[in-house]
Design a protein around this motif. Structure first.
Motif, PDB file in Angstrom:
ATOM      1  N   THR A   3     144.774  24.185 -13.842  1.00 15.01           N
ATOM      2  CA  THR A   3     144.228  24.208 -15.197  1.00 15.01           C
ATOM      3  C   THR A   3     143.211  25.340 -15.230  1.00 15.01           C
ATOM      4  OG1 THR A   3     143.153  22.905 -16.908  1.00 15.01           O
ATOM      5  CG2 THR A   3     142.427  22.532 -14.665  1.00 15.01           C
ATOM      6  N   THR A   4     142.884  25.847 -16.403  1.00 18.42           N
ATOM      7  CA  THR A   4     141.961  26.989 -16.448  1.00 18.42           C
ATOM      8  C   THR A   4     140.588  26.550 -16.944  1.00 18.42           C
ATOM      9  OG1 THR A   4     142.816  27.523 -18.631  1.00 18.42           O
ATOM     10  CG2 THR A   4     143.688  28.781 -16.798  1.00 18.42           C
ATOM     11  N   LEU A   5     139.560  27.177 -16.382  1.00 18.76           N
ATOM     12  CA  LEU A   5     138.187  26.914 -16.820  1.00 18.76           C
ATOM     13  C   LEU A   5     137.969  27.585 -18.174  1.00 18.76           C
ATOM     14  CD1 LEU A   5     136.261  27.579 -13.482  1.00 18.76           C
ATOM     15  CD2 LEU A   5     137.028  25.394 -14.405  1.00 18.76           C
ATOM     16  N   PRO A   6     137.052  27.054 -18.978  1.00 20.36           N
ATOM     17  CA  PRO A   6     136.764  27.676 -20.278  1.00 20.36           C
ATOM     18  C   PRO A   6     136.392  29.159 -20.120  1.00 20.36           C
ATOM     19  CG  PRO A   6     135.695  25.548 -20.135  1.00 20.36           C
ATOM     20  CD  PRO A   6     136.278  25.824 -18.781  1.00 20.36           C
ATOM     21  N   HIS A   7     136.826  29.946 -21.065  1.00 16.50           N
ATOM     22  CA  HIS A   7     136.597  31.392 -21.037  1.00 16.50           C
ATOM     23  C   HIS A   7     135.162  31.708 -21.472  1.00 16.50           C
ATOM     24  CE1 HIS A   7     137.305  35.623 -21.487  1.00 16.50           C
ATOM     25  NE2 HIS A   7     136.981  35.581 -22.758  1.00 16.50           N
ATOM     26  N   ILE A   8     134.503  32.580 -20.746  1.00 18.10           N
ATOM     27  CA  ILE A   8     133.170  33.062 -21.139  1.00 18.10           C
ATOM     28  C   ILE A   8     133.338  34.463 -21.721  1.00 18.10           C
ATOM     29  CG2 ILE A   8     130.831  33.617 -20.369  1.00 18.10           C
ATOM     30  CD1 ILE A   8     131.181  31.623 -18.102  1.00 18.10           C
ATOM     31  N   PRO A   9     132.966  34.656 -22.990  1.00 13.48           N
ATOM     32  CA  PRO A   9     133.184  35.967 -23.607  1.00 13.48           C
ATOM     33  C   PRO A   9     132.240  37.031 -23.044  1.00 13.48           C
ATOM     34  CG  PRO A   9     131.964  34.544 -25.094  1.00 13.48           C
ATOM     35  CD  PRO A   9     132.332  33.702 -23.908  1.00 13.48           C
ATOM     36  N   LEU A  64     130.497  22.744 -19.881  1.00  9.74           N
ATOM     37  CA  LEU A  64     130.253  21.435 -20.495  1.00  9.74           C
ATOM     38  C   LEU A  64     130.035  21.528 -22.001  1.00  9.74           C
ATOM     39  CD1 LEU A  64     127.927  19.879 -17.769  1.00  9.74           C
ATOM     40  CD2 LEU A  64     130.348  19.384 -18.179  1.00  9.74           C
ATOM     41  N   ARG A  65     129.411  22.608 -22.461  1.00 10.76           N
ATOM     42  CA  ARG A  65     129.089  22.737 -23.886  1.00 10.76           C
ATOM     43  C   ARG A  65     129.984  23.764 -24.596  1.00 10.76           C
ATOM     44  NH1 ARG A  65     125.329  19.131 -25.660  1.00 10.76           N
ATOM     45  NH2 ARG A  65     123.312  19.108 -24.636  1.00 10.76           N
ATOM     46  N   GLY A  66     130.619  24.618 -23.814  1.00 10.44           N
ATOM     47  CA  GLY A  66     131.421  25.677 -24.426  1.00 10.44           C
ATOM     48  C   GLY A  66     130.580  26.884 -24.823  1.00 10.44           C
ATOM     49  N   TYR A  67     129.301  26.848 -24.521  1.00  8.36           N
ATOM     50  CA  TYR A  67     128.436  28.025 -24.683  1.00  8.36           C
ATOM     51  C   TYR A  67     127.382  27.973 -23.600  1.00  8.36           C
ATOM     52  CZ  TYR A  67     125.365  24.613 -27.034  1.00  8.36           C
ATOM     53  OH  TYR A  67     124.599  23.514 -27.327  1.00  8.36           O
ATOM     54  N   GLY A  68     126.634  29.027 -23.464  1.00  4.92           N
ATOM     55  CA  GLY A  68     125.610  29.049 -22.421  1.00  4.92           C
ATOM     56  C   GLY A  68     124.949  30.403 -22.361  1.00  4.92           C
ATOM     57  N   THR A  69     124.324  30.620 -21.227  1.00 11.97           N
ATOM     58  CA  THR A  69     123.521  31.811 -21.046  1.00 11.97           C
ATOM     59  C   THR A  69     124.352  32.969 -20.516  1.00 11.97           C
ATOM     60  OG1 THR A  69     121.539  30.524 -20.661  1.00 11.97           O
ATOM     61  CG2 THR A  69     121.598  32.682 -19.697  1.00 11.97           C
ATOM     62  N   PRO A  87     122.369  31.071 -25.790  1.00 15.10           N
ATOM     63  CA  PRO A  87     122.231  29.718 -26.291  1.00 15.10           C
ATOM     64  C   PRO A  87     122.083  28.724 -25.146  1.00 15.10           C
ATOM     65  CG  PRO A  87     124.374  30.678 -26.918  1.00 15.10           C
ATOM     66  CD  PRO A  87     123.694  31.653 -26.032  1.00 15.10           C
ATOM     67  N   TRP A  88     121.203  27.775 -25.327  1.00 14.01           N
ATOM     68  CA  TRP A  88     120.817  26.897 -24.217  1.00 14.01           C
ATOM     69  C   TRP A  88     120.506  25.520 -24.777  1.00 14.01           C
ATOM     70  CZ3 TRP A  88     121.453  27.028 -19.303  1.00 14.01           C
ATOM     71  CH2 TRP A  88     120.610  26.346 -18.412  1.00 14.01           C
ATOM     72  N   HIS A  89     121.132  24.492 -24.236  1.00  9.55           N
ATOM     73  CA  HIS A  89     120.842  23.150 -24.739  1.00  9.55           C
ATOM     74  C   HIS A  89     121.083  22.077 -23.690  1.00  9.55           C
ATOM     75  CE1 HIS A  89     121.204  19.977 -28.210  1.00  9.55           C
ATOM     76  NE2 HIS A  89     120.090  19.872 -27.518  1.00  9.55           N
ATOM     77  N   LEU A 128     129.167  30.848 -32.984  1.00  8.58           N
ATOM     78  CA  LEU A 128     129.056  29.406 -32.731  1.00  8.58           C
ATOM     79  C   LEU A 128     128.714  28.624 -33.998  1.00  8.58           C
ATOM     80  CD1 LEU A 128     127.000  29.431 -29.376  1.00  8.58           C
ATOM     81  CD2 LEU A 128     129.486  29.290 -29.629  1.00  8.58           C
ATOM     82  N   GLY A 129     128.228  29.308 -35.003  1.00 10.04           N
ATOM     83  CA  GLY A 129     127.914  28.641 -36.259  1.00 10.04           C
ATOM     84  C   GLY A 129     126.591  27.880 -36.265  1.00 10.04           C
ATOM     85  N   TRP A 130     125.689  28.244 -35.352  1.00 11.28           N
ATOM     86  CA  TRP A 130     124.380  27.584 -35.373  1.00 11.28           C
ATOM     87  C   TRP A 130     123.666  27.886 -36.686  1.00 11.28           C
ATOM     88  CZ3 TRP A 130     121.318  28.020 -30.098  1.00 11.28           C
ATOM     89  CH2 TRP A 130     122.082  27.426 -29.076  1.00 11.28           C
ATOM     90  N   GLN A 131     122.948  26.888 -37.197  1.00 11.80           N
ATOM     91  CA  GLN A 131     122.197  27.056 -38.434  1.00 11.80           C
ATOM     92  C   GLN A 131     120.725  27.365 -38.182  1.00 11.80           C
ATOM     93  OE1 GLN A 131     123.645  27.133 -41.571  1.00 11.80           O
ATOM     94  NE2 GLN A 131     125.418  27.247 -40.222  1.00 11.80           N
ATOM     95  N   THR A 132     120.275  27.061 -36.964  1.00 13.59           N
ATOM     96  CA  THR A 132     118.887  27.341 -36.610  1.00 13.59           C
ATOM     97  C   THR A 132     118.790  27.422 -35.099  1.00 13.59           C
ATOM     98  OG1 THR A 132     116.567  26.646 -36.929  1.00 13.59           O
ATOM     99  CG2 THR A 132     118.166  24.911 -36.486  1.00 13.59           C
TER     100      THR A 132
END
Lengths: 181, 177
Positions: A3-9, A64-69, A87-89, A128-132
């Motif tokens: 299986t493939t790991l999520p792609h990091i752009p 885990l989140r589909g986004y990161g540093t 993005p960090w959460h 990512l569509g973040w609003q804030t």
């Protein structure tokens, strides 16, 4: 079977690329983590055990989140990391953050962090569509405060703070996506 | 894109962990069962630790697999080579997340699949397990898997002994004999 790991752009700015964290970045990160320069973004434990876990956590958030540093580097030396931003959460934080660190003194004072963090914010808002977004900054971290203000952030004293072992931080809120256009 | 292996056994499916495993693993790390894994720990610390396990896959291309039951798709634990930068080599590690999944031989079945994959399939020379001297179930499992205790060499975790798994001692190789 595989299986493939999520792609990091990979993102680009005028001088920099922003890419996913790699094993080859660990040494520079660990050197930064052991130095005084990281005092505002860590606790007292600067061991390799702890710096590794922090770095692997960065990589894991992408999974885990589909986004990161992102790690940022000059376009013509993509394997020589200068710092990170993005993005960090973590799960126990009250809201999403845009963070940044510059790992070596040589990489400071050239506007790299501003250039990279501005692109990371664009990614968070547009892709990512973040609003804030907020940035949590140690009150003594003058350079980060200056960068937040240069990015148009304003203090949000009403915002909830993450638990940094009881230490209070400043919460800078970024301009909303519609303000930045 | 990084391709990661999926290992299947009679009852289990092992794959790189992802978000759907978070609840099971964080519940484990927050419980007394995580005594030998630095727990019990608060939510933030547990997330940080789990995220680091997951991130190792991105950085190294191998790591702890999520162990899931084929029948129900439930995540019951983790098993695989853990390799933080302060370890001299990858460490074969495992955990069963909830007591109701213990006593069924799942850890043995999962570890055998991982050891076969890396030692026989990928040709790794050996894998070490660092086991707390008070963790009798894990020591028994290591011995059941054919690992032998190392009498010399340094161990990067306090109060632990090193147990060495080799292809010679692995179940697949024994079966071939």
């Amino acid at each position: 079977m595989t299986t493939t790991l999520p792609h990091i752009p990979t993102l680009e700015t005028r001088r920099l690329i922003l890419r996913g964290p790699r094993m080859g970045d660990v040494e520079t990160w660990a050197d930064f983590f052991r130095s005084e320069r990281s005092q505002y973004v860590r606790g007292d434990d600067t061991s390799l055990r702890t710096s590794w876990r922090g770095f692997a956590h960065m990589a894991g958030m992408w999974m885990l989140r589909g986004y990161g540093t992102f790690v940022f580097a000059l376009k013509d030396s993509p394997d020589q990391p200068l710092g990170m931003t993005g993005p960090w959460h973590p799960m126990d934080w009250p809201e999403k953050e845009l963070g940044w660190t510059v790992w070596t003194a040589e990489a400071e004072g050239k506007g790299y962090a501003h250039e990279a963090a501005t692109e990371a914010r664009r990614y968070a808002y547009q892709d990512l569509g973040w609003q804030t977004a907020v940035s949590y900054i140690d009150p003594a971290n003058d350079r980060s405060i200056a960068l937040a203000e240069r990015m148009g952030c304003v203090l949000d004293p009403a915002a909830e703070q993450p638990d940094f072992d009881g230490k209070k931080v400043l919460v800078y809120r970024h301009p909303a996506p519609e303000v930045l256009g | 894109m990084t391709a990661t292996p999926i290992l299947t056994t009679e009852r289990l499916c092992l794959r790189a962990p992802h978000a759907a495993d978070t609840d099971a693993i964080l519940a484990f790390l927050g419980s007394d069962r995580a005594d030998f894994y630095g727990g019990p720990m608060d939510l933030g610390t547990a997330w940080h630790k789990f995220s680091a396990y997951v991130g190792q896959w991105t950085l190294a291309g191998y790591g702890l697999f999520a162990v899931t039951l084929k029948d129900t798709n439930e995540t019951i634990g983790l098993a695989g080579p853990h390799h933080p930068a302060h370890f001299p080599e990858p460490e074969m590690s495992w955990l069963i997340a909830d007591a109701r999944f213990e006593g069924h031989g799942y850890a043995t079945e999962a570890c055998r699949a991982v050891l076969d994959h890396y030692l026989t399939g990928q040709g790794w020379a050996s894998l070490v397990s660092y086991i707390d001297r008070a963790n009798h179930p894990s020591r028994a499992l290591a011995q059941r898997l054919g690992a032998t205790k190392e009498e010399t060499g340094s161990v990067p975790i306090p109060n632990c002994d090193a147990y060495r798994h080799t292809a010679m001692g692995s179940p697949a190789r024994l079966k071939q004999k």
